[in-house]
Scaffold this active site. Structure first.
Site, PDB file in Angstrom:
ATOM      1  N   LYS A  30      53.802  10.630  49.368  1.00  0.00           N
ATOM      2  CA  LYS A  30      53.362  11.534  50.433  1.00  0.00           C
ATOM      3  C   LYS A  30      54.473  12.513  50.772  1.00  0.00           C
ATOM      4  O   LYS A  30      55.640  12.136  50.887  1.00  0.00           O
ATOM      5  CB  LYS A  30      52.976  10.716  51.664  1.00  0.00           C
ATOM      6  CG  LYS A  30      52.377  11.530  52.806  1.00  0.00           C
ATOM      7  CD  LYS A  30      51.950  10.586  53.924  1.00  0.00           C
ATOM      8  CE  LYS A  30      51.407  11.325  55.141  1.00  0.00           C
ATOM      9  NZ  LYS A  30      50.981  10.398  56.204  1.00  0.00           N
ATOM     10  N   SER A  38      46.785  11.652  58.227  1.00  0.00           N
ATOM     11  CA  SER A  38      47.642  12.608  57.571  1.00  0.00           C
ATOM     12  C   SER A  38      47.848  12.338  56.088  1.00  0.00           C
ATOM     13  O   SER A  38      48.375  13.188  55.362  1.00  0.00           O
ATOM     14  CB  SER A  38      49.003  12.648  58.275  1.00  0.00           C
ATOM     15  OG  SER A  38      49.672  11.413  58.189  1.00  0.00           O
ATOM     16  N   SER A  70      46.708   7.312  60.111  1.00  0.00           N
ATOM     17  CA  SER A  70      46.888   8.198  58.967  1.00  0.00           C
ATOM     18  C   SER A  70      46.731   7.552  57.612  1.00  0.00           C
ATOM     19  O   SER A  70      46.691   8.246  56.604  1.00  0.00           O
ATOM     20  CB  SER A  70      48.271   8.866  59.046  1.00  0.00           C
ATOM     21  OG  SER A  70      48.326   9.761  60.126  1.00  0.00           O
TER      22      SER A  70
END
Length: 472
Positions: A78, A153, A177
């Protein structure tokens, strides 16, 4: 090989020399070339370095060194986490792309477990939004429907796995997230307990955690084993489990009391499909011998929810940004808001959340063993609606985002483990997840229940069938 194979099965095939790490990375690289232009899951690629890592893994296999459990299996990182030699602009125009010099502890655990790092995935700027969209890289689309969001996210991570561009993906969770994008994309999203996986800095007053998004419970257990463990340099670590999760997830959890919570703490409405998903999961759990009862647990007060916003804003304001005009509007406002709080407000906010948590956690084990909820109060939103709301409305008016985290954010405040499971589809064929929230440090129970639900719903086969038939 099958692009929708689990990481565990790929690792077995590599160890048995049925496929090579080079073949695996090459196949995923080609699929990223095909799919990423329309989905926008990957925002940075290291194809040459990934191939070098794959060749090194291949040499280990040929030499008989196969002790690393996921040797040669690719995983994207990520784009909020540091990897030595890779940029980390946190998906922001205001941050430079100078390669970082150190690797975050959770990513290092992935490397130590044998994974090949392949690319970096999209996120909202600095992370505090439920969709993966920003001014620098744009929006990540949902592989099930390109006009819908992949969530956030960790939306880039989820979209990569759901589209077959990666077998699993590194992710992180500060208010939902991991679980929100897993629900949006029909995947398994385990948020570990506070302190379970090491972090360089435990953000948002120790409410954030690293983790992974997977297709299967087996992979969720395997990655938790690889990423977790005591960190003697951290402020604190979660207690070690009695045995590895790759073993404990296979055990029968016995007959548990499942609390069913259908109304979110926010008081916002819940879509019918989300309720249908939760009732379906409850019915299957009953069939496995569990008792499901309605539950209205004591959760955080409105003041503590505001306190959490103070903490998140303060952390956002701590980012060192030279030119705030380059930030998304909502991030710029949050930075300015965060810098308006003083240390006394921050300390009071943290203390109140800690004190209320002491009253919340004992309900697990007294009133029920596990809490079952919808993952989100809404079905998958349109591609840009959350981002547009964030940049045009006040925080209180951002109802789509709030509905996405209505059931998830309190778990970050309490530090409990939780998992989103893809048990349903709405009338449009889009995934709908349910959430199981466990008692403190009881990831093993969540994985055991997840395995029972996986046996019934067989979501990993549904995902592969849909994607290979429609999107490949």
């Amino acid at each position: 090989m099958n692009l929708f194979s689990s990481a565990s099965s790929l690792a077995h095939m590599i160890r048995d020399r049925k496929i090579s790490p080079v073949e695996v990375v090459t196949e995923y690289t080609a699929h990223i070339d095909r799919k990423n232009p329309e989905i926008n899951a990957y925002v940075w690629r290291n194809d040459d370095q990934a191939l070098e890592q794959a060749r090194a893994a291949e040499q280990k296999v040929l030499s008989g060194d196969t002790t690393q459990p996921f040797l040669g299996v690719p995983v994207p990182v990520k784009n909020l986490s540091d990897v030595a030699g890779q940029p980390n602009d946190q998906c922001s125009l205001a941050m430079d792309d100078t390669p970082r010099t150190e690797t975050d502890p959770a990513v290092q655990r992935l490397i130590d477990g044998g994974f090949t790092l392949q690319g970096r995935t999209n996120s909202p700027e600095f992370g505090p939004l439920t969709v993966s969209q920003n001014r620098k890289y744009g929006a990540t689309a949902n592989p099930w429907n390109l006009q819908r969001t992949a969530g956030g996210s960790s939306g880039g991570a989820a979209a990569a796995v759901a589209s077959g561009m990666a077998p699993v993906a590194h992710a992180s969770d500060g208010g939902g997230s991991i679980r929100v994008p897993s629900s949006c994309c029909g995947l398994v999203g385990l948020k570990p307990s506070r302190g379970r996986i090491p972090q360089g800095v435990a953000g948002w007053e120790h409410s954030t955690t690293e983790g992974a998004i997977t297709r299967t419970i087996e992979d969720a257990a395997g990655l938790l084993d690889v990423m977790s463990g005591p960190d003697l340099t951290a402020w604190y670590s979660a207690p070690e489990p009695a045995e590895l999760y790759m073993y404990s997830y296979l055990r029968d959890p016995g007959s548990l009391r499942i609390g069913l919570m259908l109304s979110p703490p926010t008081g916002l409405p819940v879509d019918d499909a989300c309720l249908e998903a939760t009732h379906a999961a409850a019915g299957v759990l009953r069939s496995f011998g569990h008792t499901v009862v309605d539950a209205t647990p004591r959760l955080y007060s409105p003041q503590s929810i505001e306190d959490f916003q103070i903490i998140v804003s303060a952390w956002t304001g701590a980012n060192d940004v030279a030119d705030e005009s380059l930030l998304d509007t909502y991030i710029r406002e949050r930075v300015q808001q965060g810098r308006s709080y003083d240390a006394t407000q921050y300390a009071a906010a943290s203390a109140r959340i800690q004190l209320e948590t002491r009253d919340i956690l004992p309900q697990w084990g007294q009133d029920f063993d596990v809490l079952l909820t919808p993952t989100m109060a809404t079905t998958v939103p349109d591609l840009t609606v959350v981002y547009d709301e964030a940049n045009t409305a006040s925080l209180a008016e951002r109802t789509t985002e709030l509905r996405m985290i209505s059931f998830t954010s309190f778990v970050n405040m309490s530090g409990q483990p939780a998992i989103s499971l893809p048990v349903h589809q709405d009338a449009e064929g889009l995934p709908v997840g349910v959430q199981l929230v466990g008692g403190a440090f009881r990831e093993d129970v969540l994985l055991q229940l997840g395995r029972q639900l996986e046996q019934h719903f067989q979501w990993q086969h549904t995902l592969a069938s849909l994607q290979t038939g429609i999107q490949a």
